[in-house]
Write a protein that holds these residues in place. Structure first.
Motif, PDB file in Angstrom:
ATOM      1  N   ALA A  46       0.870  -1.344  -0.237  1.00 17.90           N
ATOM      2  CA  ALA A  46      -0.059   0.014   0.035  1.00 17.90           C
ATOM      3  C   ALA A  46       0.698   1.212   0.023  1.00 17.90           C
ATOM      4  CB  ALA A  46      -1.030  -0.026   1.106  1.00 17.90           C
ATOM      5  N   PRO A  60       1.970   2.595  -3.163  1.00 16.67           N
ATOM      6  CA  PRO A  60       2.378   2.920  -4.647  1.00 16.67           C
ATOM      7  C   PRO A  60       2.025   4.356  -5.085  1.00 16.67           C
ATOM      8  CG  PRO A  60       0.210   2.293  -4.354  1.00 16.67           C
ATOM      9  CD  PRO A  60       0.558   2.339  -3.027  1.00 16.67           C
ATOM     10  N   GLY A 102      -4.765  -4.832  -8.500  1.00 18.66           N
ATOM     11  CA  GLY A 102      -4.157  -4.005  -7.421  1.00 18.66           C
ATOM     12  C   GLY A 102      -3.080  -3.059  -7.713  1.00 18.66           C
ATOM     13  N   CYS A 103      -2.208  -2.673  -6.951  1.00 19.88           N
ATOM     14  CA  CYS A 103      -1.244  -1.651  -7.182  1.00 19.88           C
ATOM     15  C   CYS A 103       0.044  -2.280  -6.906  1.00 19.88           C
ATOM     16  CB  CYS A 103      -1.511  -0.325  -6.285  1.00 19.88           C
ATOM     17  SG  CYS A 103      -3.065   0.399  -6.583  1.00 19.88           S
ATOM     18  N   CYS A 117       1.317  -4.510  -3.988  1.00 22.12           N
ATOM     19  CA  CYS A 117       0.308  -4.512  -2.928  1.00 22.12           C
ATOM     20  C   CYS A 117      -0.363  -5.753  -2.841  1.00 22.12           C
ATOM     21  CB  CYS A 117      -0.508  -3.261  -2.844  1.00 22.12           C
ATOM     22  SG  CYS A 117      -1.993  -3.263  -1.527  1.00 22.12           S
ATOM     23  N   VAL A 155      -3.256  -6.591  -1.440  1.00 23.64           N
ATOM     24  CA  VAL A 155      -4.520  -6.390  -1.079  1.00 23.64           C
ATOM     25  C   VAL A 155      -5.756  -6.550  -2.293  1.00 23.64           C
ATOM     26  CG1 VAL A 155      -6.329  -4.870  -0.003  1.00 23.64           C
ATOM     27  CG2 VAL A 155      -4.337  -4.811   1.077  1.00 23.64           C
ATOM     28  N   ARG A 156      -5.250  -6.052  -3.518  1.00 18.29           N
ATOM     29  CA  ARG A 156      -5.885  -6.228  -4.805  1.00 18.29           C
ATOM     30  C   ARG A 156      -7.385  -5.872  -4.721  1.00 18.29           C
ATOM     31  NH1 ARG A 156      -2.797  -8.915  -8.230  1.00 18.29           N
ATOM     32  NH2 ARG A 156      -4.534 -10.083  -9.162  1.00 18.29           N
ATOM     33  N   CYS A 157      -7.519  -4.608  -4.371  1.00 21.33           N
ATOM     34  CA  CYS A 157      -9.077  -4.334  -3.945  1.00 21.33           C
ATOM     35  C   CYS A 157      -9.650  -3.512  -5.203  1.00 21.33           C
ATOM     36  CB  CYS A 157      -8.839  -3.006  -2.959  1.00 21.33           C
ATOM     37  SG  CYS A 157      -8.015  -1.535  -3.415  1.00 21.33           S
ATOM     38  N   LYS A 158      -9.042  -3.654  -6.361  1.00 20.07           N
ATOM     39  CA  LYS A 158      -9.658  -3.007  -7.514  1.00 20.07           C
ATOM     40  C   LYS A 158     -10.276  -4.111  -8.312  1.00 20.07           C
ATOM     41  CE  LYS A 158      -7.093   0.772  -7.292  1.00 20.07           C
ATOM     42  NZ  LYS A 158      -7.326   2.188  -7.839  1.00 20.07           N
ATOM     43  N   CYS A 210      -1.388   4.491   0.679  1.00 20.25           N
ATOM     44  CA  CYS A 210      -2.905   4.287   0.332  1.00 20.25           C
ATOM     45  C   CYS A 210      -3.511   4.221   1.855  1.00 20.25           C
ATOM     46  CB  CYS A 210      -3.105   3.072  -0.336  1.00 20.25           C
ATOM     47  SG  CYS A 210      -4.765   2.702  -0.653  1.00 20.25           S
ATOM     48  N   PHE A 222      -6.103   2.996   2.140  1.00 21.40           N
ATOM     49  CA  PHE A 222      -6.660   1.489   2.494  1.00 21.40           C
ATOM     50  C   PHE A 222      -5.730   0.323   3.234  1.00 21.40           C
ATOM     51  CE2 PHE A 222      -9.620   1.976  -1.303  1.00 21.40           C
ATOM     52  CZ  PHE A 222     -10.367   2.843  -0.579  1.00 21.40           C
TER      53      PHE A 222
HETATM   54  S1  SF4 Z   1      -5.108  -1.286  -0.931  1.00 14.61           S
HETATM   55 FE1  SF4 Z   1      -5.898  -1.334  -2.925  1.00 14.61          FE
HETATM   56  S2  SF4 Z   1      -5.942   0.697  -3.716  1.00 14.61           S
HETATM   57 FE2  SF4 Z   1      -4.390   0.602  -2.025  1.00 14.61          FE
HETATM   58  S3  SF4 Z   1      -2.509   0.200  -2.502  1.00 14.61           S
HETATM   59 FE3  SF4 Z   1      -3.359  -1.852  -2.324  1.00 14.61          FE
HETATM   60  S4  SF4 Z   1      -4.265  -2.453  -4.012  1.00 14.61           S
HETATM   61 FE4  SF4 Z   1      -4.053  -0.137  -4.411  1.00 14.61          FE
END
Ligand code: SF4
Lengths: 79, 634
Positions: free
Chosen positions: B79, B81, B292-293, B296, B298-301, B517, B519
């Motif tokens: 998180a 990026p 995601g980014c 990261c 989390v891959r929230c996209k 980020c 998140f």
């Molecule tokens: S939490 Fe989601 S938006 Fe934030 S850096 Fe990770 S993948 Fe990107």
């Protein structure tokens, strides 16, 4: 019975179910519901009993009775 | 532990490209500059303040467009990026700033630069190609007029590097739509404030970048350990789980519980078709993948596919997140996820901010339904809430500035001024920027954010109130480590509310400068604040603490305030749209929750005082500037 409706991420506490029923003898107040379903209080953002918001003090002592419908919503986040 | 000298995690180098003169320069930053400003929004603001004159036209040659990464951006942690784009906004006339994640910011650092300053205006459409030390201004005639996806692919082909990362504008930016955005890798946006229009005004289609350098963290093993542990455990945390599972789409449900889902241009918060937009329905109906980014886990996209041929989308653009669902869905009276996914794809193809786009069309629709504009004004377009085809047609008109689209491309604030006839009462803007999809009556801290943020309404300047209501919660316990002492109820208009907001506003501004980020980190995201601090120190070697970091966040708040006041803003601009001073019209809080105007004004004055700003004028006091080392801006 008391109908519990779960929204968003709170469904994970009941294996993804959207609804569960609890016996009125087991769940006399909102706190009992959270305990039985093992829901972490801090993750609950809003509770409605029959469509009416509970006291926002977060004591969770609002009473419930047979045929009540309790809606549990997660915290509303930004993004 | 790495024992090399020099900066760790960042470079102290800035690239400057002048499009008028076609010159390229590299500048070194003073040692200590990044530690003081952290990079990102503050770095960019520093240059915007120093190098632009007051009251310039945002579309003039004199405006700068600054891309700035943070000290952490691009290091191999979760998180981190993000980068900022800063300029004078054509939407608000004040500070234009917006952060994006994705891959472009890290790549700029791999090429050896913390920031890129764009000056001047190119005579013909161009793009910039940065490959490490080689920087070229290239002809963009071939890609001008193309949608983001097609243009990006062509540019990658042209530079001969599929792994180049591209920050790009769509045709909306070229046409100077005042809420055009800048995207990177088709799924990450410097969305707000019309930054893409400024890029368009410079005849700059894109900036492609590819770097081969590795960033040096101060303590690589520690950083690796933190990253590994986070990847393994983030889903055990509810916030991490939700982001992975649903992205931000579960917000639809959360707000339904308050009757606070903006519907039909905020006429009500109760939307009949809300259940059709719930996160599980989204996952079932649209979701085909997650992305995601950089670095990261989390891959929230979201990656989506629409089965309905009529609304088929190019999956490369990703799927709608909550703000887009809100703005194009309930706010337009639409409960069909296929239409919302199509609107999202069109917005991304044309490079338009989905919040301002949805809100401008909903404003126009409201005016139409109230009889304040007619088919004669719209060139035959019948605007109706619930009519998906009208929504999609309006997007096309705006992006091309065709017919009635030309006035809508100005955004709802300017549009209302031009239309007159009392239409202004249907705008929901602060400082000229349209509101995101959160009702501050149900979370007053968001109201403080909307009113005081220098870029206009913004929902990403502090964790929302729900994270701070419960003293026992994981989020609150983390917030305590930042200085929060007492919980505050959602609807409270109290000093505690202000204090909590002021602390976390500094904290979030620190995110925007250092490259984080929100998140990723508590109170909103899954990494605990102690670990977060360890990660910052593992990357930079600063041995810093939250006192220093929050002060850096405060420094950034002050810089943007100085900029806005220089451009003519005053404390009177720190206000809420009138609708929020009225009771909710429906739902569980029907007839309740109007924000008391006088009390709210007092809260704003307290917020100023908390930051050592003059409580009447809202301008930072001399002592505040000096204590933050900003005496040169007095
Ligand atoms: S939490 Fe989601 S938006 Fe934030 S850096 Fe990770 S993948 Fe990107």
């Amino acid at each position: 019975m008391i109908e519990i409706k779960l929204f968003g991420s709170l469904k994970k506490y009941v294996c993804g179910e959207k609804r569960v029923e609890l016996a009125p003898d087991d769940a006399k107040c909102v706190n009992d519901v959270l305990l039985i379903l093992q829901i972490t209080k801090g993750e609950v953002g809003q509770i409605l009993i029959n469509g009416t918001p509970v006291n926002s003090s977060r004591a969770f002592n609002d009473s419930i009775t047979n045929d009540d419908v309790v809606d549990l919503y997660p915290i509303s986040a930004g993004g | 532990m790495n024992v090399t000298h020099g900066p760790h995690g960042y470079l102290n180098r800035i690239l400057r490209v002048n499009l008028t003169e076609q010159t390229i320069k590299v500048e070194e930053l003073d040692k200590g500059f990044i530690r003081k400003y952290l990079g990102g929004r503050s770095l960019a603001l520093y240059y915007l303040l120093k190098e632009t004159k007051p009251n310039i036209d945002p579309f003039s040659e004199a405006n700068l467009l600054i891309f700035a990464t943070g000290a952490l951006t691009g290091n191999a942690g979760p998180a981190i990026p993000r980068y900022t784009v800063v300029t004078k906004s054509p939407l608000t006339g004040g500070l234009g700033a917006s952060e994006a994640g994705g891959f472009w910011g890290p790549e700029l650092k791999f090429a050896g630069y913390d920031a890129l300053i764009i000056e001047g205006v190119a005579k013909r459409p161009v793009y910039i190609w940065i490959k490490d030390d080689s920087v070229e201004i290239k002809d963009a005639e071939n890609v001008w007029g193309l949608g983001s996806c097609e243009a990006q692919e062509k540019i990658k082909d042209e530079v001969g590097d599929k792994r180049a990362r591209v920050a790009i504008i769509g045709p909306g930016g070229e046409k100077l739509v005042r809420f055009a955005n800048i995207g990177n890798e088709l799924g990450h946006y410097n969305g707000r404030n019309g930054l893409g229009a400024v890029m368009g005004s410079k005849n700059l289609k894109a900036i492609a970048v590819r770097g081969s350098k590795k960033l040096k963290a101060f303590d690589e093993p520690k950083l690796k350990e933190i990253a590994k542990e986070f990847a393994k455990t983030f889903k055990e945390n509810n916030l991490g789980y939700t982001l992975f599972e649903y992205g931000t789409t579960a917000t639809v449900e959360a707000l339904t519980g308050f009757g606070a889902l903006p519907t039909n241009n905020w006429e009500t918060g109760v939307f009949e078709g809300a259940e059709n937009l719930f996160a599980d329905v989204y996952n079932e109906k649209l979701l085909t993948g997650r992305k995601g980014c950089y670095a990261c886990p989390v891959r929230c996209k979201r990656v989506v596919t629409v089965k309905d041929e009529k609304y088929k989308v190019n999956s490369k653009y990703g799927g709608p997140e909550y703000e887009t669902i809100g703005a194009m869905g309930p706010n337009m009276g639409i409960d069909d996820l296929n239409i919302i996914a199509k609107a999202n794809e069109l917005a991304n193809h044309y490079g338009l901010d989905t919040i301002s786009l949805g809100m401008t069309i909903s404003f126009a629709t409201k005016c139409f339904e109230e009889g304040l504009i007619s088919v004669e004004d719209t060139g035959g377009l019948e605007l109706k809430f619930g009519d998906g085809d009208a929504l999609l047609a309006a997007i096309e008109l705006i992006a091309k500035r065709e017919g009635f689209g030309d006035i809508m491309a100005e955004g709802s604030h300017i549009m209302a001024k031009r239309l007159g006839k009392g239409t202004e009462k249907y705008t929901i803007t602060v400082k000229g920027q349209e509101a995101p999809m959160h009702d501050p009556r149900t979370k007053v801290g968001v109201g403080l954010a909307y009113a005081t943020t220098d870029i206009g309404t913004d929902h990403m300047v502090a964790p929302h109130d729900g994270f701070l209501t419960d003293a026992e919660s994981w989020s609150f316990k983390n917030a305590e480590k930042l200085g929060v002492t007492d919980p505050s109820g959602l609807f409270d208009l109290t000093e505690t509310k202000v204090k909590n907001f002021a602390i976390l506003n500094r904290y979030y501004r620190m995110f925007d400068t250092i490259g984080c980020c929100c998140f990723g980190f508590a109170p909103r995201g899954p990494m605990e604040v102690d670990t977060f601090l360890e990660m910052i120190n593992a990357i930079t070697g600063w041995e810093t603490d939250f006192d220093e970091l929050l002060k850096a966040g405060e420094r950034s708040l002050v810089l943007s305030r100085i900029y806005n006041y220089r451009e003519g803003f005053t404390a009177a601009d720190d206000n809420l749209p009138q609708i929020f001073y009225k009771d909710m019209t429906d739902g569980p809080y029907k007839g309740k929750l109007a924000i008391d105007k006088d009390k709210f004004r007092e809260l704003i004055r307290s917020f100023y005082e908390n930051l050592n700003w003059d409580k009447d004028t809202g301008y930072p006091k001399k002592e505040a500037l000096e204590s933050l080392g900003l005496g040169e801006f007095a």
